[in-house]
Scaffold this motif. Structure first.
Motif, PDB file in Angstrom:
ATOM      1  N   ARG A   1      -6.949  22.433   5.168  1.00 50.22           N
ATOM      2  CA  ARG A   1      -7.830  21.042   5.580  1.00 50.22           C
ATOM      3  C   ARG A   1      -8.708  20.816   4.335  1.00 50.22           C
ATOM      4  N   GLY A   2      -8.834  19.477   4.149  1.00 53.45           N
ATOM      5  CA  GLY A   2      -9.939  19.187   2.862  1.00 53.45           C
ATOM      6  C   GLY A   2      -9.165  18.894   1.606  1.00 53.45           C
ATOM      7  N   GLU A   3      -9.912  19.374   0.570  1.00 55.65           N
ATOM      8  CA  GLU A   3      -9.353  18.945  -0.708  1.00 55.65           C
ATOM      9  C   GLU A   3      -9.823  20.027  -1.756  1.00 55.65           C
ATOM     10  N   VAL A   4      -8.856  20.293  -2.736  1.00 50.70           N
ATOM     11  CA  VAL A   4      -9.083  21.405  -3.815  1.00 50.70           C
ATOM     12  C   VAL A   4      -8.686  21.126  -4.940  1.00 50.70           C
ATOM     13  N   LEU A   5      -9.581  21.279  -6.061  1.00 56.07           N
ATOM     14  CA  LEU A   5      -9.096  21.270  -7.543  1.00 56.07           C
ATOM     15  C   LEU A   5      -8.557  22.493  -7.909  1.00 56.07           C
ATOM     16  N   VAL A   6      -7.283  22.504  -8.398  1.00 54.56           N
ATOM     17  CA  VAL A   6      -6.568  23.782  -8.979  1.00 54.56           C
ATOM     18  C   VAL A   6      -6.627  23.889 -10.304  1.00 54.56           C
ATOM     19  N   THR A   7      -7.061  25.031 -10.951  1.00 55.76           N
ATOM     20  CA  THR A   7      -6.683  25.123 -12.319  1.00 55.76           C
ATOM     21  C   THR A   7      -6.040  26.562 -12.570  1.00 55.76           C
ATOM     22  N   THR A   8      -4.946  26.311 -13.023  1.00 56.41           N
ATOM     23  CA  THR A   8      -3.836  27.606 -13.035  1.00 56.41           C
ATOM     24  C   THR A   8      -4.259  28.233 -14.232  1.00 56.41           C
ATOM     25  N   ALA A   9      -3.904  29.720 -14.078  1.00 54.85           N
ATOM     26  CA  ALA A   9      -4.076  30.743 -15.632  1.00 54.85           C
ATOM     27  C   ALA A   9      -2.532  30.932 -15.620  1.00 54.85           C
ATOM     28  N   VAL A  10      -2.371  31.375 -16.643  1.00 56.10           N
ATOM     29  CA  VAL A  10      -1.092  32.010 -17.158  1.00 56.10           C
ATOM     30  C   VAL A  10      -0.899  33.289 -16.542  1.00 56.10           C
ATOM     31  N   ASP A  11       0.339  33.540 -15.981  1.00 59.61           N
ATOM     32  CA  ASP A  11       0.444  34.621 -15.244  1.00 59.61           C
ATOM     33  C   ASP A  11       1.512  35.497 -16.220  1.00 59.61           C
ATOM     34  N   PRO A  12       1.166  36.892 -16.518  1.00 62.09           N
ATOM     35  CA  PRO A  12       1.950  37.812 -17.169  1.00 62.09           C
ATOM     36  C   PRO A  12       3.351  37.927 -16.404  1.00 62.09           C
ATOM     37  N   LEU A  13       3.358  37.663 -15.341  1.00 65.83           N
ATOM     38  CA  LEU A  13       4.541  37.942 -14.344  1.00 65.83           C
ATOM     39  C   LEU A  13       5.218  36.709 -14.215  1.00 65.83           C
ATOM     40  N   ARG A  14       4.938  35.627 -14.644  1.00 68.65           N
ATOM     41  CA  ARG A  14       5.742  34.276 -14.638  1.00 68.65           C
ATOM     42  C   ARG A  14       5.754  34.026 -13.225  1.00 68.65           C
ATOM     43  N   ARG A  15       5.098  34.367 -12.339  1.00 69.10           N
ATOM     44  CA  ARG A  15       5.294  33.781 -10.805  1.00 69.10           C
ATOM     45  C   ARG A  15       4.803  32.166 -10.855  1.00 69.10           C
ATOM     46  N   PRO A  16       5.701  31.765 -10.138  1.00 71.26           N
ATOM     47  CA  PRO A  16       5.484  30.348  -9.836  1.00 71.26           C
ATOM     48  C   PRO A  16       4.095  29.997  -9.077  1.00 71.26           C
ATOM     49  N   PHE A  17       3.178  28.895  -9.393  1.00 75.34           N
ATOM     50  CA  PHE A  17       1.964  28.579  -8.628  1.00 75.34           C
ATOM     51  C   PHE A  17       2.408  27.436  -7.724  1.00 75.34           C
ATOM     52  N   LYS A  18       2.189  27.511  -6.420  1.00 75.96           N
ATOM     53  CA  LYS A  18       2.306  26.621  -5.356  1.00 75.96           C
ATOM     54  C   LYS A  18       1.109  26.215  -4.552  1.00 75.96           C
ATOM     55  N   VAL A  19       1.136  25.132  -3.965  1.00 76.89           N
ATOM     56  CA  VAL A  19       0.246  24.690  -3.004  1.00 76.89           C
ATOM     57  C   VAL A  19       0.881  24.073  -2.080  1.00 76.89           C
ATOM     58  N   VAL A  20       0.768  24.380  -0.671  1.00 70.81           N
ATOM     59  CA  VAL A  20       1.501  24.114   0.282  1.00 70.81           C
ATOM     60  C   VAL A  20       0.346  23.309   1.327  1.00 70.81           C
ATOM     61  N   THR A  21       0.691  22.162   1.628  1.00 70.10           N
ATOM     62  CA  THR A  21      -0.273  21.121   2.791  1.00 70.10           C
ATOM     63  C   THR A  21       0.482  20.367   3.403  1.00 70.10           C
ATOM     64  N   GLY A  22       0.764  20.465   4.882  1.00 65.36           N
ATOM     65  CA  GLY A  22       1.340  19.673   5.735  1.00 65.36           C
ATOM     66  C   GLY A  22       2.634  19.523   5.456  1.00 65.36           C
ATOM     67  N   PRO A  23       3.301  18.481   4.942  1.00 66.70           N
ATOM     68  CA  PRO A  23       4.871  18.398   4.834  1.00 66.70           C
ATOM     69  C   PRO A  23       5.426  18.658   3.503  1.00 66.70           C
ATOM     70  N   ALA A  24       4.373  19.029   2.435  1.00 65.48           N
ATOM     71  CA  ALA A  24       4.649  19.080   1.224  1.00 65.48           C
ATOM     72  C   ALA A  24       4.332  20.262   0.258  1.00 65.48           C
ATOM     73  N   GLU A  25       5.350  20.506  -0.705  1.00 66.88           N
ATOM     74  CA  GLU A  25       4.698  21.808  -1.741  1.00 66.88           C
ATOM     75  C   GLU A  25       4.578  21.303  -3.020  1.00 66.88           C
ATOM     76  N   VAL A  26       3.493  21.514  -3.584  1.00 72.87           N
ATOM     77  CA  VAL A  26       3.252  21.270  -5.135  1.00 72.87           C
ATOM     78  C   VAL A  26       3.300  22.301  -5.799  1.00 72.87           C
ATOM     79  N   LEU A  27       4.314  22.372  -7.011  1.00 76.91           N
ATOM     80  CA  LEU A  27       4.632  23.350  -7.708  1.00 76.91           C
ATOM     81  C   LEU A  27       3.913  22.741  -9.017  1.00 76.91           C
ATOM     82  N   ALA A  28       2.921  23.848  -9.393  1.00 79.92           N
ATOM     83  CA  ALA A  28       1.939  23.560 -10.869  1.00 79.92           C
ATOM     84  C   ALA A  28       2.946  24.103 -11.891  1.00 79.92           C
ATOM     85  N   LEU A  29       2.771  23.014 -13.016  1.00 81.94           N
ATOM     86  CA  LEU A  29       3.544  23.343 -14.260  1.00 81.94           C
ATOM     87  C   LEU A  29       2.454  23.438 -15.395  1.00 81.94           C
TER      88      LEU A  29
END
Length: 319
Positions: A152-180
């Motif tokens: 619930r609510g609202e979030v500001l995400v600042t992604t870091a570079v991942d040495p394992l190159r794992r995708p960073f995803k935010v899921v809320t309700g009906p959607a998934e947001v893939l960070a690039l």
């Protein structure tokens, strides 16, 4: 809610123990007997944890509203406390249903903020999240992906570079947001949600249909279960809450008041007749009373405060 008889009985006994221990007359022998009961069966421990969760939730209710619940136990008889506790934990009781509600389930999330609070956290991979008012998230990192669940609510995400190159995803309700490789805001709404990109880009996908859309820096997108909306440009109001403000540009008063209500406890109501009034200005979210006073003086409105937790906005007298 239908509970197994043994679980329901454990909850009832936990309620009685809670009433006894918070009655102000509990003895050392009572506390010893309670510990014995608690250790006798895993169901007892689970029931006690649930009782404590309900009590914690009720403790956050403002004083006047909390009077009929579990607060002020020292000024009430054991019978009164027990009656409240049993109401909270009965199979059909409002308190037990409240524990099962989304609001109470959020007590068990990984990170959360209270109404009116904003707070930043650093995640295990070095990414940061800034939670807006009344927000809760779960974080699920493993060897394959970095996943954030916005409950619930609202979030500001600042992604870091991942040495394992794992995708960073935010899921809320009906959607998934893939960070690039990006900074972006996701807001959960009853009807779906919103994404606004501040840096780089994201890809938004609907979980049911697989429909997807790329959102670039400076763009935002609404979504619901059925569809992705049209891309729109960000304006100065996007993310203004980071610095403690709501920026309104010819915004309908009803929409502004609804936004302000997210940052204050209790009830904020307004006369529908003034809902379409267009308002512009910068309004503080850390002092919503000041924001309401600015609206009252600047737009010929009347703000009636029935209590700290019940405020009504209506048309005022024209000067």
């Amino acid at each position: 809610m239908n509970l197994p008889p043994d679980e329901l009985q454990a909850i009832r006994v936990a309620a009685r123990w809670y009433a006894r221990l918070h009655s102000g007359i509990a003895t050392d022998a009572d506390r010893t007997d309670w510990r014995t009961w608690l250790a006798a069966d895993p169901l007892h421990s689970q029931a006690w944890q649930r009782m404590a969760a309900v009590a914690e939730q009720m403790a956050s209710v403002p004083g006047a509203l909390a009077a009929p619940t579990l607060s002020d136990t020292h000024q009430r008889s054991r019978r009164q406390v027990l009656r409240s506790a049993l109401l909270l934990t009965s199979a059909g009781g409002l308190g037990w249903l409240g524990w099962r509600s989304q609001a109470t389930q959020n007590l068990f999330c990984d990170y959360r903020t209270a109404v009116g609070e904003r707070r930043a956290f650093q995640l295990a991979d070095g990414s940061t999240v800034l939670l807006n008012t009344d927000t809760s998230i779960n974080v699920r990192f493993d060897g394959q992906q970095r996943r954030l669940e916005l409950l619930r609510g609202e979030v500001l995400v600042t992604t870091a570079v991942d040495p394992l190159r794992r995708p960073f995803k935010v899921v809320t309700g009906p959607a998934e947001v893939l960070a690039l490789g990006t900074r972006f805001i996701v807001r959960s709404q009853a009807w779906g949600g919103e994404v606004a990109v501040l840096e780089k880009a994201v890809e938004v996908s609907l979980l049911a249909s697989g429909s997807r859309m790329r959102v670039e820096a400076g763009q935002r997108l609404d979504f619901n279960e059925q569809s992705l909306g049209a891309l729109r440009g960000n304006d100065v109001s996007v993310g203004a809450w980071q610095k403690g403000s709501i920026i309104a540009i010819d915004r309908p008063l009803a929409a502004l008041l609804e936004e302000l209500s997210r940052y204050r406890p209790g009830v904020l109501r307004w006369d529908p007749a003034i809902g379409d009034l267009k308002v512009s200005g910068v309004f503080p979210v850390d002092n919503t009373d000041l924001a309401l006073a600015a609206l009252e003086s600047g737009f010929s409105l009347r703000v009636t405060r029935y209590s700290r937790f019940w405020v009504q906005v209506s048309a005022g007298h024209r000067r």
